[in-house]
Write a protein that holds these residues in place. Structure first.
Motif, PDB file in Angstrom:
ATOM      1  N   ARG A 141       0.824  -1.199   0.000  1.00 57.62           N
ATOM      2  CA  ARG A 141       0.000   0.000   0.000  1.00 57.62           C
ATOM      3  C   ARG A 141       0.865   1.259   0.000  1.00 57.62           C
ATOM      4  O   ARG A 141       1.940   1.280   0.608  1.00 57.62           O
ATOM      5  N   PRO A 142       0.393   2.321  -0.636  1.00 52.83           N
ATOM      6  CA  PRO A 142       1.164   3.562  -0.684  1.00 52.83           C
ATOM      7  C   PRO A 142       1.224   4.228   0.689  1.00 52.83           C
ATOM      8  O   PRO A 142       0.404   3.956   1.571  1.00 52.83           O
ATOM      9  N   ALA A 143       2.187   5.109   0.837  1.00 57.80           N
ATOM     10  CA  ALA A 143       2.369   5.813   2.103  1.00 57.80           C
ATOM     11  C   ALA A 143       1.240   6.806   2.323  1.00 57.80           C
ATOM     12  O   ALA A 143       0.779   7.487   1.404  1.00 57.80           O
ATOM     13  N   LEU A 144       0.782   6.885   3.560  1.00 58.85           N
ATOM     14  CA  LEU A 144      -0.201   7.868   4.003  1.00 58.85           C
ATOM     15  C   LEU A 144       0.462   8.712   5.077  1.00 58.85           C
ATOM     16  O   LEU A 144       0.823   8.207   6.138  1.00 58.85           O
ATOM     17  N   GLY A 145       0.639  10.001   4.814  1.00 57.53           N
ATOM     18  CA  GLY A 145       1.416  10.842   5.715  1.00 57.53           C
ATOM     19  C   GLY A 145       2.881  10.793   5.357  1.00 57.53           C
ATOM     20  O   GLY A 145       3.351   9.842   4.713  1.00 57.53           O
ATOM     21  N   ASN A 146       3.613  11.812   5.762  1.00 58.12           N
ATOM     22  CA  ASN A 146       5.049  11.859   5.432  1.00 58.12           C
ATOM     23  C   ASN A 146       5.923  11.987   6.663  1.00 58.12           C
ATOM     24  O   ASN A 146       7.020  12.534   6.605  1.00 58.12           O
ATOM     25  N   GLY A 147       5.444  11.454   7.809  1.00 55.91           N
ATOM     26  CA  GLY A 147       6.221  11.518   9.043  1.00 55.91           C
ATOM     27  C   GLY A 147       7.040  10.266   9.256  1.00 55.91           C
ATOM     28  O   GLY A 147       7.468   9.598   8.313  1.00 55.91           O
ATOM     29  N   ARG A 148       7.216   9.906  10.521  1.00 57.55           N
ATOM     30  CA  ARG A 148       8.014   8.735  10.872  1.00 57.55           C
ATOM     31  C   ARG A 148       7.122   7.506  11.009  1.00 57.55           C
ATOM     32  O   ARG A 148       5.915   7.633  11.191  1.00 57.55           O
ATOM     33  N   PRO A 149       7.720   6.311  10.936  1.00 58.72           N
ATOM     34  CA  PRO A 149       6.919   5.098  11.145  1.00 58.72           C
ATOM     35  C   PRO A 149       6.393   5.045  12.582  1.00 58.72           C
ATOM     36  O   PRO A 149       7.050   5.516  13.512  1.00 58.72           O
ATOM     37  N   PRO A 150       5.213   4.478  12.790  1.00 62.90           N
ATOM     38  CA  PRO A 150       4.670   4.403  14.152  1.00 62.90           C
ATOM     39  C   PRO A 150       5.491   3.483  15.039  1.00 62.90           C
ATOM     40  O   PRO A 150       6.099   2.509  14.583  1.00 62.90           O
ATOM     41  N   ALA A 151       5.465   3.795  16.330  1.00 67.96           N
ATOM     42  CA  ALA A 151       6.054   2.946  17.361  1.00 67.96           C
ATOM     43  C   ALA A 151       5.005   2.713  18.438  1.00 67.96           C
ATOM     44  O   ALA A 151       3.913   3.305  18.405  1.00 67.96           O
ATOM     45  N   ALA A 152       5.341   1.882  19.410  1.00 63.06           N
ATOM     46  CA  ALA A 152       4.374   1.567  20.466  1.00 63.06           C
ATOM     47  C   ALA A 152       3.889   2.825  21.173  1.00 63.06           C
ATOM     48  O   ALA A 152       2.713   2.936  21.548  1.00 63.06           O
ATOM     49  N   ALA A 153       4.767   3.808  21.335  1.00 58.84           N
ATOM     50  CA  ALA A 153       4.401   5.040  22.037  1.00 58.84           C
ATOM     51  C   ALA A 153       3.376   5.869  21.284  1.00 58.84           C
ATOM     52  O   ALA A 153       2.758   6.767  21.875  1.00 58.84           O
ATOM     53  N   ASP A 154       3.174   5.607  20.000  1.00 57.54           N
ATOM     54  CA  ASP A 154       2.202   6.377  19.213  1.00 57.54           C
ATOM     55  C   ASP A 154       0.792   5.827  19.321  1.00 57.54           C
ATOM     56  O   ASP A 154      -0.161   6.482  18.883  1.00 57.54           O
ATOM     57  N   ILE A 155       0.641   4.638  19.884  1.00 58.66           N
ATOM     58  CA  ILE A 155      -0.699   4.048  19.975  1.00 58.66           C
ATOM     59  C   ILE A 155      -1.562   4.847  20.937  1.00 58.66           C
ATOM     60  O   ILE A 155      -2.740   5.101  20.663  1.00 58.66           O
ATOM     61  N   GLY A 156      -1.001   5.260  22.063  1.00 61.50           N
ATOM     62  CA  GLY A 156      -1.769   6.040  23.036  1.00 61.50           C
ATOM     63  C   GLY A 156      -2.343   7.321  22.447  1.00 61.50           C
ATOM     64  O   GLY A 156      -3.557   7.578  22.575  1.00 61.50           O
ATOM     65  N   PRO A 157      -1.536   8.168  21.792  1.00 66.61           N
ATOM     66  CA  PRO A 157      -2.118   9.363  21.151  1.00 66.61           C
ATOM     67  C   PRO A 157      -3.170   9.039  20.101  1.00 66.61           C
ATOM     68  O   PRO A 157      -4.163   9.760  19.959  1.00 66.61           O
ATOM     69  N   ALA A 158      -2.974   7.944  19.364  1.00 65.28           N
ATOM     70  CA  ALA A 158      -3.991   7.552  18.374  1.00 65.28           C
ATOM     71  C   ALA A 158      -5.310   7.209  19.062  1.00 65.28           C
ATOM     72  O   ALA A 158      -6.392   7.580  18.577  1.00 65.28           O
ATOM     73  N   ILE A 159      -5.241   6.511  20.181  1.00 62.50           N
ATOM     74  CA  ILE A 159      -6.458   6.170  20.928  1.00 62.50           C
ATOM     75  C   ILE A 159      -7.130   7.436  21.443  1.00 62.50           C
ATOM     76  O   ILE A 159      -8.365   7.579  21.358  1.00 62.50           O
ATOM     77  N   ARG A 160      -6.352   8.379  21.985  1.00 62.46           N
ATOM     78  CA  ARG A 160      -6.944   9.614  22.507  1.00 62.46           C
ATOM     79  C   ARG A 160      -7.616  10.419  21.396  1.00 62.46           C
ATOM     80  O   ARG A 160      -8.708  10.965  21.586  1.00 62.46           O
ATOM     81  N   LEU A 161      -6.990  10.460  20.241  1.00 61.61           N
ATOM     82  CA  LEU A 161      -7.593  11.186  19.125  1.00 61.61           C
ATOM     83  C   LEU A 161      -8.857  10.473  18.644  1.00 61.61           C
ATOM     84  O   LEU A 161      -9.880  11.117  18.360  1.00 61.61           O
ATOM     85  N   SER A 162      -8.816   9.151  18.564  1.00 62.06           N
ATOM     86  CA  SER A 162      -9.999   8.383  18.175  1.00 62.06           C
ATOM     87  C   SER A 162     -11.157   8.650  19.124  1.00 62.06           C
ATOM     88  O   SER A 162     -12.297   8.884  18.691  1.00 62.06           O
ATOM     89  N   ARG A 163     -10.872   8.644  20.427  1.00 59.79           N
ATOM     90  CA  ARG A 163     -11.945   8.879  21.405  1.00 59.79           C
ATOM     91  C   ARG A 163     -12.529  10.274  21.246  1.00 59.79           C
ATOM     92  O   ARG A 163     -13.751  10.463  21.298  1.00 59.79           O
TER      93      ARG A 163
END
Length: 320
Positions: free
Chosen positions: A278-300
């Motif tokens: 699949r093509p890249a979405l976003g042009n930042g860094r690859p996700p790490a375990a520490a990025d899951i928490g912010p993703a959950i907070r944004l989802s909520r």
């Protein structure tokens, strides 16, 4: 009189949507005797009996089960028409049943926990609850990416879309949408067995999620600062990369979340014996375990905002 009738129907539905969303936020989905699981079991029995390698049979299958769910919702709707209290309770119960936003966050939180502890076998065991890809050869970067992508996509599928259809069509909309989404998960994927039979389920899900996915992306832009993210980054990634995803809907949600959190999603996914690059979405860094928490907070934040909008959109504005 018309305004009185609108108040009798709209206000209880609005209250039920809000109460059901609050219940999901506090309790997550029902843990036992989940009605969606019961629907899935019935759908599986019917599939075994009627399956043919046929698009026509798959169309009949998807329409019959979705129609049955909508008819059940219409029956509940009629039975509570004369009682605003019963309408609130029924709408709240159905909303709680079909929402999955809090359970999504809890499962993703468990993934973050085991990844942070370095427990790859446990992380691989968690992944099937989040995504359909093969976890056996995945390590922390791929597991973190899969989790963040699942959180982004399922914010729409598990929360925003049912709330949208509840606002549009009340109890029948809630149940019909959950039927469509469940059938897509069961038979809508690309495999030799379901390429024809599952075509209708997949297309119905695409249609049902078209607008909710874009609402999810827009709310991701608006809510990004609540997760210390970038609204500008979310907007740019959504506009630039959202259409690159093979799904007509998921890419919008994933690109917006990637841009909000400064991540890069996409890459190689393995589904059984099938490989997708699949093509890249976003042009930042690859996700790490520490990025899951912010993703959950944004989802909520996104799906709670959607719940507020759904209730407000259903509330009547006429004068009694």
């Amino acid at each position: 009189m018309a305004a009185v009738n609108a108040l009798a129907g709209g206000a209880p539905t609005a209250a039920g949507l809000a109460l059901g969303a609050a219940t999901d936020l506090l309790l997550a989905d029902p843990r036992r005797a989940h009605p969606v699981a019961g629907f899935g079991a019935a759908a599986a029995v019917l599939e075994r009996r009627i399956w043919r390698d046929s698009r026509r049979t798959g169309i009949a299958y998807a329409l019959a089960l979705t129609g049955a769910a909508a008819a059940l919702g219409a029956g509940l709707d009629r039975s509570t028409r004369r009682s605003p209290v019963a309408r609130v309770v029924a709408t709240a119960a159905v909303t709680w049943t079909v929402l999955g936003g809090t359970s999504l966050g809890r499962t993703a939180t468990e993934m973050a926990r085991v990844l942070s502890a370095g427990d790859l076998p446990a992380a691989r065991a968690v992944l099937p609850s989040l995504a359909g890809r093969d976890p056996s050869g995945l390590h922390e970067p791929e597991l973190a990416r899969a989790t963040v992508e699942s959180v982004a996509e399922n914010t729409a599928d598990a929360a925003v879309a049912p709330l949208f259809w509840g606002a549009v069509a009340g109890i029948p909309g809630l149940l019909a949408y959950r039927a469509v989404n469940t059938l897509d998960a069961m038979v809508g994927h690309r495999s030799p067995r379901y390429v024809r039979f599952g075509w209708a389920a997949a297309r119905l899900d695409d249609v049902a999620n078209w607008l909710p996915a874009r609402i999810t992306a827009a709310l991701t832009v608006v809510c990004a600062p609540l997760a210390h993210g970038s609204a500008t980054g979310a907007w740019r990634a959504w506009m630039r990369d959202g259409a690159a995803h093979p799904s007509p809907n998921a890419g919008r949600c994933e690109a917006a979340l990637a841009g909000a959190l400064g991540l890069r999603l996409g890459g190689r996914n393995v589904y059984g014996g099938r490989v997708e690059d699949r093509p890249a979405l976003g042009n930042g860094r690859p996700p790490a375990a520490a990025d899951i928490g912010p993703a959950i907070r944004l989802s909520r934040a996104v799906w709670c905002a959607a719940a507020v909008l759904a209730a407000a959109g259903r509330y009547p504005r006429g004068r009694a």
